[in-house]
Design a protein around this motif. Structure first.
Motif, mmCIF file in Angstrom:
data_model
loop_
_atom_site.group_PDB
_atom_site.id
_atom_site.type_symbol
_atom_site.label_atom_id
_atom_site.label_comp_id
_atom_site.label_asym_id
_atom_site.label_seq_id
_atom_site.Cartn_x
_atom_site.Cartn_y
_atom_site.Cartn_z
ATOM 1 N N SER A 1 0.836 -1.210 0.000
ATOM 2 C CA SER A 1 0.000 0.000 0.000
ATOM 3 C C SER A 1 0.865 1.253 0.000
ATOM 4 N N ILE A 2 1.939 1.244 0.770
ATOM 5 C CA ILE A 2 2.859 2.391 0.790
ATOM 6 C C ILE A 2 3.451 2.602 -0.598
ATOM 7 N N ALA A 3 3.871 1.520 -1.251
ATOM 8 C CA ALA A 3 4.443 1.636 -2.600
ATOM 9 C C ALA A 3 3.414 2.207 -3.576
ATOM 10 N N ALA A 4 2.169 1.723 -3.508
ATOM 11 C CA ALA A 4 1.123 2.222 -4.397
ATOM 12 C C ALA A 4 0.834 3.698 -4.135
ATOM 13 N N ILE A 5 0.780 4.077 -2.878
ATOM 14 C CA ILE A 5 0.517 5.479 -2.521
ATOM 15 C C ILE A 5 1.678 6.355 -2.978
ATOM 16 N N ASN A 6 2.901 5.867 -2.850
ATOM 17 C CA ASN A 6 4.055 6.630 -3.342
ATOM 18 C C ASN A 6 3.972 6.850 -4.844
ATOM 19 N N LEU A 7 3.539 5.833 -5.593
ATOM 20 C CA LEU A 7 3.368 5.986 -7.042
ATOM 21 C C LEU A 7 2.347 7.079 -7.351
ATOM 22 N N ILE A 8 1.268 7.106 -6.597
ATOM 23 C CA ILE A 8 0.240 8.135 -6.789
ATOM 24 C C ILE A 8 0.791 9.508 -6.435
ATOM 25 N N LYS A 9 1.477 9.608 -5.298
ATOM 26 C CA LYS A 9 2.052 10.898 -4.887
ATOM 27 C C LYS A 9 3.045 11.416 -5.918
ATOM 28 N N ASN A 10 3.770 10.521 -6.573
ATOM 29 C CA ASN A 10 4.749 10.934 -7.578
ATOM 30 C C ASN A 10 4.107 11.572 -8.807
#
Length: 145
Positions: free
Chosen positions: A75-84
């Protein structure tokens, strides 16, 4: 008032498929983003293999759906992709059916203002980082494999 087309539902391929239909029943005009992540069985680090997100993501409310929040690393990785892509973390929420306390703490440590919604918080993670008592592998259960 939020119009469905202003929302993006982001889910992980396979495991999140079971949640997507229900989310689209609630918000049929929402745009859908696809993220392919799997957890490396040895390192437990999420590995990205696919990413397809709607246009103008930074203008949308993003809902990340992940059926089981164990370590929280995917979930952290997915959220980081979105934030990017330029999305403000205040415009992102995480929905999970089942969560472990360790996963919730990990996500909150990495994304302090993120809203997390779950139906159940189980006791803990086992030595293999699976939720106890848990439900088993969400993707396997949904796909019947």
């Amino acid at each position: 008032c939020l119009v469905g087309s202003e929302m993006c539902i982001r889910y992980s391929l396979r495991a999140g498929n079971g949640l997507l239909d229900g989310m689209l029943d609630l918000v049929p005009s929402a745009r859908v983003g696809h993220v392919g992540l799997y957890r490396d069985p040895k390192s437990l680090v999420p590995v990205e293999y696919y990413l397809k997100l709607p246009d103008n993501l930074e203008e949308r409310l993003c809902v990340v759906v992940d059926p089981m929040l164990a370590t929280g690393n995917s979930s952290i990785a997915a959220i980081n992709l979105i934030k990017n892509t330029g999305v403000n973390i205040k415009d992102v929420s995480l929905i999970s059916l089942l969560a472990a306390p360790e996963g919730i703490r990990n996500v909150q440590k990495n994304h302090r203002s993120l809203h997390i919604f779950t139906c159940q918080i189980d006791a803990k993670l086992d030595k293999n980082k699976f939720i106890v008592p848990g439900l088993g592998d969400a993707g396997d259960r949904y796909m019947g494999t």
